[in-house]
Design a protein around this motif. Structure first.
Motif, PDB file in Angstrom:
ATOM      1  N   UNK A  18       0.830  -1.207   0.000  1.00 58.79           N
ATOM      2  CA  UNK A  18       0.000   0.000   0.000  1.00 58.79           C
ATOM      3  C   UNK A  18       0.864   1.256   0.000  1.00 58.79           C
ATOM      4  N   UNK A  19       1.939   1.242   0.773  1.00 57.79           N
ATOM      5  CA  UNK A  19       2.823   2.411   0.823  1.00 57.79           C
ATOM      6  C   UNK A  19       3.492   2.652  -0.519  1.00 57.79           C
ATOM      7  N   UNK A  20       3.909   1.584  -1.170  1.00 54.40           N
ATOM      8  CA  UNK A  20       4.526   1.746  -2.486  1.00 54.40           C
ATOM      9  C   UNK A  20       3.526   2.261  -3.513  1.00 54.40           C
ATOM     10  N   UNK A  21       2.273   1.833  -3.392  1.00 52.25           N
ATOM     11  CA  UNK A  21       1.255   2.285  -4.335  1.00 52.25           C
ATOM     12  C   UNK A  21       0.939   3.768  -4.121  1.00 52.25           C
ATOM     13  N   UNK A  22       0.848   4.200  -2.870  1.00 51.73           N
ATOM     14  CA  UNK A  22       0.600   5.616  -2.595  1.00 51.73           C
ATOM     15  C   UNK A  22       1.771   6.457  -3.092  1.00 51.73           C
ATOM     16  N   UNK A  23       2.987   5.977  -2.885  1.00 58.65           N
ATOM     17  CA  UNK A  23       4.160   6.679  -3.394  1.00 58.65           C
ATOM     18  C   UNK A  23       4.099   6.796  -4.916  1.00 58.65           C
ATOM     19  N   UNK A  24       3.717   5.708  -5.579  1.00 60.15           N
ATOM     20  CA  UNK A  24       3.625   5.729  -7.035  1.00 60.15           C
ATOM     21  C   UNK A  24       2.537   6.693  -7.507  1.00 60.15           C
ATOM     22  N   UNK A  25       1.423   6.737  -6.774  1.00 64.53           N
ATOM     23  CA  UNK A  25       0.349   7.666  -7.126  1.00 64.53           C
ATOM     24  C   UNK A  25       0.820   9.109  -6.996  1.00 64.53           C
ATOM     25  N   UNK A  26       1.524   9.419  -5.921  1.00 64.84           N
ATOM     26  CA  UNK A  26       2.039  10.781  -5.736  1.00 64.84           C
ATOM     27  C   UNK A  26       3.050  11.127  -6.824  1.00 64.84           C
ATOM     28  N   UNK A  27       3.861  10.165  -7.205  1.00 66.95           N
ATOM     29  CA  UNK A  27       4.841  10.411  -8.267  1.00 66.95           C
ATOM     30  C   UNK A  27       4.146  10.690  -9.591  1.00 66.95           C
ATOM     31  N   UNK A  28       3.074   9.953  -9.870  1.00 63.61           N
ATOM     32  CA  UNK A  28       2.324  10.198 -11.108  1.00 63.61           C
ATOM     33  C   UNK A  28       1.718  11.603 -11.113  1.00 63.61           C
ATOM     34  N   UNK A  29       1.173  11.999  -9.979  1.00 64.90           N
ATOM     35  CA  UNK A  29       0.584  13.344  -9.888  1.00 64.90           C
ATOM     36  C   UNK A  29       1.662  14.397 -10.118  1.00 64.90           C
ATOM     37  N   UNK A  30       2.825  14.207  -9.489  1.00 66.10           N
ATOM     38  CA  UNK A  30       3.924  15.156  -9.670  1.00 66.10           C
ATOM     39  C   UNK A  30       4.388  15.182 -11.127  1.00 66.10           C
ATOM     40  N   UNK A  31       4.503  14.007 -11.741  1.00 69.51           N
ATOM     41  CA  UNK A  31       4.945  13.924 -13.135  1.00 69.51           C
ATOM     42  C   UNK A  31       3.951  14.578 -14.087  1.00 69.51           C
ATOM     43  N   UNK A  32       2.660  14.417 -13.797  1.00 70.17           N
ATOM     44  CA  UNK A  32       1.626  14.928 -14.701  1.00 70.17           C
ATOM     45  C   UNK A  32       1.350  16.417 -14.505  1.00 70.17           C
ATOM     46  N   UNK A  33       1.341  16.866 -13.256  1.00 72.49           N
ATOM     47  CA  UNK A  33       0.831  18.206 -12.961  1.00 72.49           C
ATOM     48  C   UNK A  33       1.905  19.210 -12.543  1.00 72.49           C
ATOM     49  N   UNK A  34       3.097  18.734 -12.162  1.00 74.57           N
ATOM     50  CA  UNK A  34       4.092  19.656 -11.623  1.00 74.57           C
ATOM     51  C   UNK A  34       5.341  19.721 -12.497  1.00 74.57           C
ATOM     52  N   UNK A  35       5.990  18.602 -12.721  1.00 65.39           N
ATOM     53  CA  UNK A  35       7.296  18.613 -13.388  1.00 65.39           C
ATOM     54  C   UNK A  35       7.301  19.323 -14.747  1.00 65.39           C
ATOM     55  N   UNK A  36       6.280  19.152 -15.585  1.00 61.72           N
ATOM     56  CA  UNK A  36       6.363  19.812 -16.904  1.00 61.72           C
ATOM     57  C   UNK A  36       6.325  21.343 -16.827  1.00 61.72           C
ATOM     58  N   UNK A  37       5.876  21.894 -15.697  1.00 56.77           N
ATOM     59  CA  UNK A  37       5.608  23.329 -15.628  1.00 56.77           C
ATOM     60  C   UNK A  37       6.402  24.056 -14.547  1.00 56.77           C
ATOM     61  N   UNK A  38       6.979  23.342 -13.601  1.00 58.42           N
ATOM     62  CA  UNK A  38       7.442  23.994 -12.377  1.00 58.42           C
ATOM     63  C   UNK A  38       8.593  24.961 -12.616  1.00 58.42           C
ATOM     64  N   UNK A  39       9.463  24.694 -13.579  1.00 57.70           N
ATOM     65  CA  UNK A  39      10.559  25.633 -13.847  1.00 57.70           C
ATOM     66  C   UNK A  39      10.012  26.985 -14.279  1.00 57.70           C
ATOM     67  N   UNK A  40       8.967  26.970 -15.098  1.00 60.83           N
ATOM     68  CA  UNK A  40       8.339  28.217 -15.515  1.00 60.83           C
ATOM     69  C   UNK A  40       7.621  28.906 -14.370  1.00 60.83           C
ATOM     70  N   UNK A  41       6.916  28.121 -13.545  1.00 58.88           N
ATOM     71  CA  UNK A  41       6.264  28.718 -12.371  1.00 58.88           C
ATOM     72  C   UNK A  41       7.291  29.407 -11.483  1.00 58.88           C
ATOM     73  N   UNK A  42       8.398  28.718 -11.286  1.00 60.04           N
ATOM     74  CA  UNK A  42       9.430  29.253 -10.409  1.00 60.04           C
ATOM     75  C   UNK A  42      10.022  30.533 -10.994  1.00 60.04           C
TER      76      UNK A  42
END
Length: 391
Positions: A18-42
């Motif tokens: 369960x812990x690994x699955x939650x970690x994977x879910x958080x990583x997917x959210x970060x990959x989809x919603x944060x990483x592509x844009x965060x340098x520009x936001x910053x």
């Protein structure tokens, strides 16, 4: 090809499915919603916080360690692992989750009335509502005992006056948990946005945590009904317990920033050639990489141990325990970020690489929710039985 740093000791074997699955879910959210844009936001200092909050709410990442009221009821370790993945994308983004779930929601969940919990927590868990935590003041950061914000009774109402500063999410919050000194000690209030007398100014020109929204709150004769007061608050220990709760997210989270820096440095060193060979093949570079991987794994083991203790106790850790975790892990994370920058050389300062952004963010994490010196004194007091804090 070598292994990734946390694979050296097979640390995944210490986690549940369960812990690994939650970690994977958080990583997917970060990959989809944060990483592509965060340098520009910053770079622009402009982040779509409400859109992020909605995405995090959909993924069950807000108030995830709390039970009931639409909260997922996950473990403290699962929360920590999620924060590690989010901070691998950006510390400011992880701070959004920590403030929302482990400061504001936790304060209402633990000290609020049933009416307050029903009013605020479901919307906050879903990411529809945002909160901020008003404790720090312009003249009272490390010493909340000197709090200047006052709450006085006026008939059946309360009237608040004071200033809070460096408050994450304040400019966009729907509710502010405000701590104030009353006649019988410190108490807390859930203050809705738009309440007359409540003004918020965004703090600009930041050189760190630029992918977040931070503000100053001015309370000028803010009148509130008794129903806005958090009835479970008895003393300053209430806001301090919220900080203790939130620091576990930091203890895990900063390891994500450090890991992302180290992963970047490893990949870069394998491609960058000098003197006819990749720089990862040079002894001095390997010494740097080995030392950083060692500290990263030690930090993870410490975070995991504290998370397991938090889950076993089903309550907050002792202050000196979280002080050990924050002092060590933030201190080592920022060292790793700085060392990785040296491996990238001049390219390390470009926003195409995340290392300098992480290093800059960690400068803020180093001092918020307790400076290194405060945590050293917390540990020292427990070791000696003597209070070395200034009086």
């Amino acid at each position: 090809m070598g292994v990734r740093p946390l694979d050296l000791l097979d640390l995944d074997e210490l986690l549940t499915d369960d812990e690994r699955e939650i970690r994977a879910q958080a990583r997917r959210v970060a990959d989809d919603h944060v990483r592509p844009h965060v340098a520009g936001w910053y770079e622009n200092g402009n982040t779509p916080v409400r859109d992020l909050a909605a995405a995090f709410g959909d993924a069950g990442l807000l108030g995830m360690q709390l039970k009931g009221y639409g909260c997922p009821g996950s473990s403290a370790v699962s929360l920590g692992l999620a924060c590690m993945e989010l901070e691998a994308a950006d510390s400011g983004v992880r701070s959004l989750v920590s403030v929302q779930g482990s400061l504001v929601m936790y304060a209402i969940w633990r000290y609020g009335s049933e009416e307050q919990k029903a009013r605020w927590l479901p919307g906050m868990a879903a990411g529809r509502l945002l909160g901020c935590f008003g404790l720090a003041e312009p003249d009272h950061g490390s010493d909340p005992t000197g709090m200047s914000t006052r709450a006085r009774r006026d008939g059946d109402d309360w009237v608040l006056d004071g200033v809070k500063t460096w408050i994450l999410n304040a400019p966009i919050a729907d509710v502010a948990v405000i701590w104030a000194r009353a006649e019988k000690g410190v108490t807390g209030f859930a203050v809705p946005a738009g309440t007359p007398g409540l003004a918020v100014r965004e703090i600009g020109h930041k050189m760190s945590l630029r992918a977040s929204s931070t503000g100053e709150i001015v309370l000028d004769g803010v009148r509130l009904p008794e129903s806005a007061r958090l009835p479970g608050v008895r003393s300053l220990m209430a806001p301090l317990s919220c900080l203790t709760e939130a620091r576990l997210s930091i203890i895990f989270g900063v390891l994500g920033a450090a890991r992302d820096c180290l992963d970047t440095a490893l990949d870069y060193a394998a491609r960058r050639e000098q003197f006819g060979r990749p720089i990862s093949g040079f002894q001095l570079t390997q010494a740097k990489l080995a030392d950083m991987a060692l500290e990263l794994q030690k930090g993870f083991l410490l975070a995991l141990h504290l998370g397991r203790m938090r889950d076993a106790a089903d309550g907050p850790l002792r202050p000196e325990q979280v002080s050990i975790g924050k002092l060590n892990n933030v201190r080592e994370a920022i060292k790793i970020a700085r060392e990785c920058r040296t491996i990238l050389g001049g390219n390390g300062i470009l926003h195409e690489y995340p290392v300098m952004r992480h290093a800059s963010n960690l400068e803020s994490v180093l001092t918020y929710e307790g400076t290194s010196e405060i945590h050293q004194l917390s540990i020292g007091q427990k070791l000696t039985g003597l209070n070395a804090f200034a009086r």
